[in-house]
Design a protein around this motif. Structure first.
Motif: not given
Ligand SMILES: [Zn+2]
Length: 83
Positions: A62-73, A54-56, A24-34
Motif C-alpha cells: 500500500c505504501r508503494e501505491e501511496y508513493e505512486a499516487l503522491r508522485e502523480a498528484l 498506520q496501515h502504510l 485491510n489493504c482494500e480499505q486502505c486503498l479506498a482512502l489512500v488518494a484522500e
C-alpha cells in the motif's frame, strides 16, 4: 510474572483499539488518494485517515501505491496550476 487483572484489562483495551483502527489493504486503498491529497495540502491527518497512515507504516504494498499516487498528484500540480 503473570499480569494483574488491571494490566490484562489495559492490554485487551489496547488490542481492541488497534483492531478498530486497523484497515485491510482494500480499505486502505479506498482512502489512500484522500490521504495523499491531504498530505500534499499540508493538512493534519484527519481521524479517518490516521488508520491509513498506520496501515502504510506496516504495509509495503500500500505504501508503494501511496508513493505512486503522491508522485502523480505532484506532477499534476506542476503541470496544471489552477488554484
Ligand atoms: Zn496494505
Amino acid at each position: 510474572m503473570p499480569l494483574s487483572p488491571t494490566e490484562l484489562a489495559k492490554l485487551l483495551e489496547l488490542l481492541a483499539q488497534t483492531q478498530n483502527h486497523e484497515l485491510n489493504c482494500e480499505q486502505c486503498l479506498a482512502l489512500v488518494a484522500e490521504f495523499a491529497e491531504s498530505q500534499l495540502a499540508g493538512q493534519s491527518v484527519a481521524a479517518n485517515l490516521q488508520a491509513v497512515q498506520q496501515h502504510l507504516a506496516v504495509c509495503g504494498e500500500c505504501r508503494e501505491e501511496y508513493e505512486a499516487l503522491r508522485e502523480a498528484l505532484i506532477s499534476m500540480r506542476e503541470n496544471g496550476p489552477d488554484e
